[in-house]
Each structure stands twice: as C-alpha cells, then as structure tokens.
Design an enzyme around this catalytic site. Structure first.
Site: not given
Ligand code: UD1
Ligand code: UDP
Length: 362
Positions: A205
């Site tokens: 992601h």
């Molecule tokens: C965010 C965090 C990242 C973290 C990740 C965990 C920042 C800069 N990034 O990244 O550090 O590792 O969360 O997963 O804060 N979207 C949905 N549904 C949701 C959320 C997001 O569809 O509930 C989609 C939207 O298209 C959105 C994109 O995912 O534009 C990115 O979401 P965003 O929260 O901006 O960043 P993440 O990639 O989730």
């Molecule tokens: N996770 C989950 N379901 C999924 C993928 C990840 O429950 O399909 C959980 C995972 O166990 C971990 C957390 O989400 O606790 C990690 O989140 P993510 O990889 O989105 O973010 P990051 O840790 O890189 O910030």
C-alpha cells in the site's frame, strides 16, 4: 486525569488497542478520537469489532484527500475537540497524517503529547511517513520508543533524554492476545482454500510503490517469478489504494496471485501466522511476521524496522524482480528461531504508567 487517544487508520487501531484496554482496565477517563482517515468497513469498523474496542467518542470523518487538505481538516477538527474536552494528555501512534495532526493540534494548545512508536527512522525523506514521524517526535513531550534502536535515533537528533522512554512495541500484545482469540474464531484458512505453509501472503500500500506504475509493474513481475519458482499461491488482501492504482494503470495480476478484500484483524492474523512467507511493504506486517516466526521479504528500498532484519526475520529487497526472487529464495527455508526484538509484553501498561507519573508530577 483525562486521556485523548487519537487514531485514524487500521494500524493505529491495532496498535492503540492494548493502550485502550489498559485505560479501561484501570477505569481511567479517556476519549477515543477517530479522525476518519480510514473509513471503509474493512479498513476501520472491522477492527473495532475484532478488537472489541469502544465506539469512538468522536469521528471527524475527514476521509481521503491530498496530504495538506487531509491533514488540515484533521488539525482543525482535533483542535476544536481538544479545546472543548480539555484532555491532560493526548496519545498519538505511528507515522500517519493522523499522528502529525494530533501531535500538532495538542502541542499548540499546551497539552502534553505522547508519541507511541517514537524514533523509527527510514532516513528517507521522500516518504510521507518519515516526515510525519520526525515532526511528531520533535513536538512530543513523551517519546515512547519501542526499542533501544529507536531511542538511539531520537538521541542522535538531540531530543532530550528525559523525554525518551523505551517501552517495547504495543504490537507484541496486540498479536499475542488476539492470536488465541483468532484461533477460536472460525477456519479462515479453510474458507480461503489455503493450507498451512502452502502459500505466500502479500500486502502492498505504500505511496512510493502503488502510486508508481513502474514500481508496481516490477513488483507484479517479481510476484509472477516467485509463483513460478516456488509453485506457491500468493494471496493478496488488497488495500484500496493498491486496488485503485492497479485499475488506473491497467495492470493485470499474474496467474498465481489471488487478490481478496482486506481481511479483518483476526482473519489476517490466522493467514499471516500460517503463511510460508510474507512479501510486503507494510510496517506492521514486518513486525507481526517477526513475532509469528514467519520469514518476511520487504518490498521497499529501506526499513525503519532494522531490528527485524538484524535478527534474520526480514530482508529488504526493493522492487527489482530478480532481487525479489533472490530474497524469497533466501528467506523461504527460514521459519522462526529468532528472538523477538520488539520488546516484552506490557508496553500499553508501561505507557499509561509513564503518562500518569508525568501528569501527577505536573
Ligand atoms: C495511510 C498512511 C500510511 C499507513 C496506511 C495504513 C499517511 C500519509 N499514510 O496510507 O502511513 O501505512 O494508511 O494502511 O497517513 N481508501 C479507501 N478506504 C479507506 C481508506 C482509504 O478506499 O478506508 C483509499 C482511498 O482511495 C484513498 C487511498 O485509499 O485515497 C489512500 O488512503 P490514505 O489514508 O490517504 O493513505 P493510505 O495509503 O491508506
Ligand atoms: N491488516 C489486516 N488485514 C489486512 C491487512 C493488514 O488486519 O488485510 C493489519 C495487519 O495485521 C497490521 C496492520 O493491518 O496490524 C498493518 O496495516 P498496514 O499494512 O495498512 O499499515 P502499516 O503497518 O504499514 O502502517
């Protein structure tokens, strides 16, 4: 003594859960403040359900957006909430935009700020997460470093010793406590048609990977070669950001790769714990696989979790297909046998104790 626990994304919900449990156990007064950065059911609600967390006191529902717009909305909403609710301490966790907004809103109001998972550094300032971590650390009063390595990073940046507390990582309890619960909650492997040790788990992601057509395409070639060489299926619970970009770029999944919707935490723990290997760019998955004894290959150019590499649980390979295959070849035969470098159980309790000690002293 009133706490505000700020969260907004799935890893923050997971890693704050041991702290929330501890606050509940001690009968302390706390508000659970959700920014709404994640909002889809499988990125948000499912974690409240699985971890049996209380409903958020408030959800700012900021949703998705460009960094500045998203962070700005959170900042305004959090400031308003803190002004009204007057917490004594605000806790933020990790490196998301939610963390930056939470720490900044609180410090400007003169509220004590505690940063959980302080001091992690990739030393890569092109990552939005690195900017968020550095900023949050430098405005926080209490820096809860999970390990001596992260504490060392804080010292190297000149942060005063009295702010730094090595507590261990709350993920240790989040995994251990929920693993047992997960085992009793239905047969996720069976439902997905998976067999213990018979598949590779992948998650992706990171902005630098999934927003770049070239890097994402390279990763897919790597996955294809890994599938061919190992004969294993690759199961990919797909983050919405990866899904959206695969569609935008018109990229197809290789034949041995199966995408599924993001899994709830309890389901994910089962799939993660029984995988032959994790191939990921997630911070949490690097840690959890290390705790679970599953070898990990990290699809990034660096990691802010070098402890996992040092113990032999993780290798960082970037996105070049040949390096991905080499990484898998070297890690697949390993299975556990390393000591967990992320600290002992009880980080949540230690963090609450330190907050209480600090505020009691005024
Ligand atoms: C965010 C965090 C990242 C973290 C990740 C965990 C920042 C800069 N990034 O990244 O550090 O590792 O969360 O997963 O804060 N979207 C949905 N549904 C949701 C959320 C997001 O569809 O509930 C989609 C939207 O298209 C959105 C994109 O995912 O534009 C990115 O979401 P965003 O929260 O901006 O960043 P993440 O990639 O989730
Ligand atoms: N996770 C989950 N379901 C999924 C993928 C990840 O429950 O399909 C959980 C995972 O166990 C971990 C957390 O989400 O606790 C990690 O989140 P993510 O990889 O989105 O973010 P990051 O840790 O890189 O910030």
């Amino acid at each position: 003594m009133r706490f505000s626990v700020v969260l907004g994304t799935r890893p923050e919900i997971v890693k704050m859960s041991p702290i929330v449990r501890e606050l509940q156990r001690r009968g302390l007064d706390f508000a659970l403040v959700h920014t709404g950065q994640h909002y889809s059911y499988e990125m948000d609600r499912v974690f409240f359900r699985d971890l049996e967390l209380p409903e958020p006191t408030i959800n700012l529902e900021v949703g998705s957006g460009a960094h500045g717009a998203q962070t700005g909305k959170m900042l305004a909403g959090l400031e308003r909430f803190f002004q009204e609710s007057k917490p004594d301490v605000v806790l933020v966790q990790g490196d998301t935009n939610t963390v930056l907004a939470g720490a900044l809103a609180a410090v400007k109001l003169g509220i004590l700020v505690g940063h959980v998972e302080a001091g992690l550094r990739s030393f890569d300032r092109t990552m939005p997460e690195e900017i968020n971590r550095v900023m949050a650390d430098h405005v926080s009063d209490l820096l809860f470093a999970p390990t001596e390595v992260s504490a060392g990073n804080l010292r190297a940046e000149g942060l005063p010793e009295e702010r730094i507390h090595v507590t261990g990582n709350t993920i240790v309890d989040a995994v251990r406590e929920n693993l047992e619960i997960a085992a009793g909650k239905g047969d996720t492997l069976g439902a997905l048609g998976l067999r213990e040790g018979g598949y590779i788990l992948t998650t992706l992601h990171r902005q630098e990977n999934v927003d770049s057509r070239d890097r994402l395409a390279n990763i897919l070639v790597g996955l294809e070669r890994v599938g061919t060489e190992t004969g294993l299926e690759i199961i990919w619970p797909m983050h919405p950001r990866a899904k959206k970009n695969l569609e935008t770029f018109g990229l197809e999944l290789p034949s041995r790769v199966r995408a599924v919707n993001p899994l709830g935490f309890l389901e994910f723990l089962q799939v993660e714990g029984a995988a032959a290997l994790a191939l990921t760019d997630s911070g949490g998955v690097q840690e959890e696989s290390c705790i679970l004894g599953v070898p990990c290959v990290t699809l990034r150019d660096n990691t802010e979790r070098p402890e996992t590499v040092k113990v032999g649980a993780n290798v960082v390979v970037g996105t070049d297909p040949s390096r991905i295959v080499e990484g898998v070849r070297s890690m697949l035969p390993r299975r556990g046998g390393w000591a967990c470098p992320l600290g002992e159980s009880g980080a949540g309790g230690r963090i609450v104790d330190i907050c209480l000690g600090r505020t009691n002293r005024g």
